[in-house]
Design an enzyme around this catalytic site. Structure first.
Site, PDB file in Angstrom:
ATOM      1  N   GLU A 164      69.553  18.742 -78.530  1.00  0.00           N
ATOM      2  CA  GLU A 164      69.523  18.644 -77.056  1.00  0.00           C
ATOM      3  C   GLU A 164      70.755  17.980 -76.459  1.00  0.00           C
ATOM      4  O   GLU A 164      70.672  17.102 -75.606  1.00  0.00           O
ATOM      5  CB  GLU A 164      68.237  17.904 -76.636  1.00  0.00           C
ATOM      6  CG  GLU A 164      66.980  18.590 -77.179  1.00  0.00           C
ATOM      7  CD  GLU A 164      65.692  17.865 -76.848  1.00  0.00           C
ATOM      8  OE1 GLU A 164      65.718  16.926 -76.044  1.00  0.00           O
ATOM      9  OE2 GLU A 164      64.655  18.234 -77.422  1.00  0.00           O
ATOM     10  N   ASN A 206      70.034  22.337 -82.250  1.00  0.00           N
ATOM     11  CA  ASN A 206      68.697  22.605 -81.735  1.00  0.00           C
ATOM     12  C   ASN A 206      68.593  22.218 -80.261  1.00  0.00           C
ATOM     13  O   ASN A 206      69.086  21.162 -79.860  1.00  0.00           O
ATOM     14  CB  ASN A 206      67.688  21.763 -82.558  1.00  0.00           C
ATOM     15  CG  ASN A 206      66.249  22.124 -82.289  1.00  0.00           C
ATOM     16  OD1 ASN A 206      65.872  23.292 -82.388  1.00  0.00           O
ATOM     17  ND2 ASN A 206      65.432  21.132 -81.941  1.00  0.00           N
ATOM     18  N   HIS A 242      59.388  25.705 -76.255  1.00  0.00           N
ATOM     19  CA  HIS A 242      58.266  25.004 -75.609  1.00  0.00           C
ATOM     20  C   HIS A 242      57.964  25.768 -74.319  1.00  0.00           C
ATOM     21  O   HIS A 242      58.641  25.590 -73.300  1.00  0.00           O
ATOM     22  CB  HIS A 242      58.638  23.545 -75.291  1.00  0.00           C
ATOM     23  CG  HIS A 242      58.830  22.676 -76.485  1.00  0.00           C
ATOM     24  ND1 HIS A 242      57.812  22.388 -77.375  1.00  0.00           N
ATOM     25  CD2 HIS A 242      59.918  22.018 -76.949  1.00  0.00           C
ATOM     26  CE1 HIS A 242      58.259  21.586 -78.328  1.00  0.00           C
ATOM     27  NE2 HIS A 242      59.541  21.362 -78.103  1.00  0.00           N
ATOM     28  N   GLU A 272      60.341  24.877 -82.339  1.00  0.00           N
ATOM     29  CA  GLU A 272      59.310  23.912 -81.920  1.00  0.00           C
ATOM     30  C   GLU A 272      58.265  24.588 -81.014  1.00  0.00           C
ATOM     31  O   GLU A 272      57.871  24.061 -80.006  1.00  0.00           O
ATOM     32  CB  GLU A 272      59.943  22.739 -81.157  1.00  0.00           C
ATOM     33  CG  GLU A 272      61.042  22.023 -81.891  1.00  0.00           C
ATOM     34  CD  GLU A 272      61.588  20.828 -81.119  1.00  0.00           C
ATOM     35  OE1 GLU A 272      60.973  20.404 -80.119  1.00  0.00           O
ATOM     36  OE2 GLU A 272      62.636  20.287 -81.530  1.00  0.00           O
ATOM     37  N   ASP A 274      55.330  25.853 -78.849  1.00  0.00           N
ATOM     38  CA  ASP A 274      53.976  25.630 -78.358  1.00  0.00           C
ATOM     39  C   ASP A 274      53.889  26.341 -77.002  1.00  0.00           C
ATOM     40  O   ASP A 274      54.908  26.612 -76.359  1.00  0.00           O
ATOM     41  CB  ASP A 274      53.589  24.149 -78.267  1.00  0.00           C
ATOM     42  CG  ASP A 274      54.668  23.250 -77.668  1.00  0.00           C
ATOM     43  OD1 ASP A 274      54.805  22.092 -78.128  1.00  0.00           O
ATOM     44  OD2 ASP A 274      55.389  23.722 -76.752  1.00  0.00           O
TER      45      ASP A 274
HETATM   46  O1  G3I Z   1      51.662   7.402 -84.553  1.00  0.00           O
HETATM   47  C1  G3I Z   1      52.137   6.215 -83.915  1.00  0.00           C
HETATM   48  C2  G3I Z   1      50.980   5.273 -83.646  1.00  0.00           C
HETATM   49  O2  G3I Z   1      50.447   4.837 -84.903  1.00  0.00           O
HETATM   50  C3  G3I Z   1      51.471   4.069 -82.829  1.00  0.00           C
HETATM   51  O3  G3I Z   1      50.387   3.248 -82.516  1.00  0.00           O
HETATM   52  C4  G3I Z   1      52.140   4.590 -81.557  1.00  0.00           C
HETATM   53  C5  G3I Z   1      52.670   3.488 -80.697  1.00  0.00           C
HETATM   54  O4  G3I Z   1      53.843   2.964 -81.283  1.00  0.00           O
HETATM   55  O5  G3I Z   1      53.257   5.447 -81.908  1.00  0.00           O
HETATM   56  C6  G3I Z   1      52.801   6.604 -82.607  1.00  0.00           C
HETATM   57  O6  G3I Z   1      53.912   7.371 -82.934  1.00  0.00           O
HETATM   58  C7  G3I Z   1      54.457   8.083 -81.830  1.00  0.00           C
HETATM   59  C8  G3I Z   1      54.489   9.565 -82.228  1.00  0.00           C
HETATM   60  O7  G3I Z   1      55.160  10.350 -81.235  1.00  0.00           O
HETATM   61  C9  G3I Z   1      53.093  10.145 -82.443  1.00  0.00           C
HETATM   62  O8  G3I Z   1      52.403  10.139 -81.252  1.00  0.00           O
HETATM   63  C10 G3I Z   1      55.885   7.582 -81.592  1.00  0.00           C
HETATM   64  O9  G3I Z   1      55.826   6.264 -81.106  1.00  0.00           O
HETATM   65  C11 G3I Z   1      56.579   8.482 -80.584  1.00  0.00           C
HETATM   66  O10 G3I Z   1      57.942   8.112 -80.471  1.00  0.00           O
HETATM   67  C12 G3I Z   1      56.519   9.934 -81.066  1.00  0.00           C
HETATM   68  O11 G3I Z   1      57.101  10.762 -80.077  1.00  0.00           O
HETATM   69  C13 G3I Z   1      57.692  11.991 -80.576  1.00  0.00           C
HETATM   70  C14 G3I Z   1      58.942  12.270 -79.739  1.00  0.00           C
HETATM   71  O12 G3I Z   1      59.522  13.524 -80.088  1.00  0.00           O
HETATM   72  C15 G3I Z   1      59.983  11.174 -79.974  1.00  0.00           C
HETATM   73  O13 G3I Z   1      60.410  11.190 -81.314  1.00  0.00           O
HETATM   74  C16 G3I Z   1      56.685  13.134 -80.411  1.00  0.00           C
HETATM   75  O14 G3I Z   1      55.608  12.974 -81.327  1.00  0.00           O
HETATM   76  C17 G3I Z   1      57.358  14.462 -80.683  1.00  0.00           C
HETATM   77  O15 G3I Z   1      56.464  15.546 -80.385  1.00  0.00           O
HETATM   78  C18 G3I Z   1      58.629  14.638 -79.851  1.00  0.00           C
HETATM   79  O16 G3I Z   1      59.234  15.818 -80.286  1.00  0.00           O
HETATM   80  C19 G3I Z   1      60.405  16.257 -79.561  1.00  0.00           C
HETATM   81  C20 G3I Z   1      61.387  16.838 -80.561  1.00  0.00           C
HETATM   82  O17 G3I Z   1      61.715  15.872 -81.528  1.00  0.00           O
HETATM   83  C21 G3I Z   1      62.614  17.370 -79.846  1.00  0.00           C
HETATM   84  N1  G3I Z   1      62.243  18.381 -78.844  1.00  0.00           N
HETATM   85  C22 G3I Z   1      61.284  17.871 -77.859  1.00  0.00           C
HETATM   86  C23 G3I Z   1      60.029  17.358 -78.558  1.00  0.00           C
HETATM   87  C24 G3I Z   1      59.005  16.888 -77.543  1.00  0.00           C
HETATM   88  O18 G3I Z   1      59.502  15.758 -76.874  1.00  0.00           O
END
Ligand code: G3I
Length: 353
Positions: A164, A206, A242, A272, A274
């Site tokens: 991005e 990506n 997305h 990715e 959805d």
């Molecule tokens: O699982 C932990 C949980 O145990 C904890 O209590 C909580 C609070 O700290 O965090 C949880 O993990 C989070 C995880 O998502 C699962 O929900 C992380 O903090 C959070 O940073 C993470 O966010 C991810 C985000 O990227 C940032 O890395 C999303 O899952 C993920 O779907 C998203 O994916 C991005 C791609 O990498 C790039 N393209 C866009 C896409 C959507 O934003």
């Protein structure tokens, strides 16, 4: 986890039989458990494509059904967040790869590949980078890429090297810490560092919002063409996909975009995927979603340069969409891991129907 909605099942049963007139093999009249279905990965193998999904280490650990469905239907996984710089190196020099290792070990135990995601992304980088000088940031980036790519050398088939980097709403590169401190050359530099750490892995750029044709798609194309022309070791482009079933790029535009990227000598992947449906009327939304999934996967199969499709999760029980856009049902399996019409849309497209 969101409370399960009662009407969901009724809606699913109502719509499950709503295949398009003449569409082959309409979904079964009742939601079929994912583990009772022929693996998508078998249909993908027959088509010469990879089919995968983003997973989370904590979810693999917590629920045997989640892990079992992932292993049955997908030939590769990508870490939804565990392989990003932020979660790996929360404090300078203190790297934790435990969760990432869990995902790689899970994949290897089930004969699955791993797509690394993502080495350089403003969206999930360590907070302490802000306090670094330009030379310090350059060294931190080099150390991160060399250490992380080196750790998984031979164990991942691709890396999303830069994620991005193109701006929204205006031409050019996104205004990130990396651009401000290191200049536009940071993109090519990240690819060169990754190649030094692994001579064989597919290196990918990506992005989202440039899946069809338009300004952002042109900017992504120009960026990767520039990388190719300067000899940066880029081998592929990920189109995140997305999508919102209420409005999305045409199959023709996606195909044209894939074709022009492939003409640069690059592999293209749907990285990715959805499909949000909450903005559609409840009646018919699952059929509309099936059609979007079907048509995008069909484009990938029709384009020789498209080699893989990865879904951003696989069950409505866990999707980033709910927290980012609001409650939705964007994925192939419902919250009880039963196949939605979207699953059959993907299966039919993989089988060339
Ligand atoms: O699982 C932990 C949980 O145990 C904890 O209590 C909580 C609070 O700290 O965090 C949880 O993990 C989070 C995880 O998502 C699962 O929900 C992380 O903090 C959070 O940073 C993470 O966010 C991810 C985000 O990227 C940032 O890395 C999303 O899952 C993920 O779907 C998203 O994916 C991005 C791609 O990498 C790039 N393209 C866009 C896409 C959507 O934003």
């Amino acid at each position: 986890m969101r409370p399960r909605r009662r009407h969901g099942l009724a809606l699913l049963v109502l719509l499950a039989g709503c295949g398009e007139a003449g569409s082959p093999a309409a979904p079964s009249p009742t939601p079929t458990p994912a583990l009772d279905l022929e693996p998508l990965r078998a249909a993908a193998r027959a088509s010469g494509r990879r089919v995968g999904a983003a997973v989370q280490a904590g979810l693999l650990r917590a629920g045997p059904d989640y892990a079992a469905v992932a292993a049955r239907h997908f030939d590769h996984v990508t870490a939804e967040f565990e392989m990003k710089w932020g979660p790996i190196e929360r404090q300078p020099g203190q790297r934790s790869y435990e969760a990432a290792d869990e995902i790689v070990a899970f994949a290897e135990a089930h004969g699955m590949g791993v797509k690394g995601h993502a080495l350089v992304w403003h969206g999930d980088s360590p907070a302490w980078l802000e306090g670094l000088s330009i030379p310090e940031l350059r060294i931190a980036l080099e150390d991160h890429i060399r250490t992380t790519v080196g750790r998984y050398r031979g164990r991942v088939f691709a890396w999303d090297v830069v994620n991005e980097a193109i701006a929204d709403g205006r031409p050019g590169l996104r205004d990130t810490l990396f651009l401000r401190r290191l200049g536009p050359g940071y993109v090519a530099e990240a690819f060169r560092l990754a190649r030094e750490a692994d001579p064989d892995v597919l290196l990918v750029y990506n992005d989202y919002g440039g899946e069809g044709l338009g300004r952002k798609s042109d900017d992504v194309y120009d960026l990767v063409r520039g990388l190719v022309e300067e000899g940066a070791p880029i081998g592929g482009v990920g189109l995140q996909m997305h999508l919102d079933a209420a409005g999305y790029p045409s199959a023709a535009d996606i195909a044209s975009n894939m074709r022009r990227l492939a003409a640069l000598g690059l592999l293209v992947n749907v990285s990715e995927m959805d499909v949000r449906v909450a903005r559609l009327p409840a009646e018919g939304r699952l059929e509309a979603q099936r059609r979007v999934y079907h048509d995008v996967v069909a484009v990938c199969l029709a384009e020789p340069g498209c080699h893989a499709v990865t879904f951003w999760g696989f069950t409505d029980r866990h999707s980033w969409i709910d927290s980012f856009f609001g409650p939705d049902d964007p994925l192939l399996f419902d919250e009880s891991l039963r196949a939605k019409p979207a699953f059959f849309g993907v299966r039919d497209a993989l089988e060339g129907r």
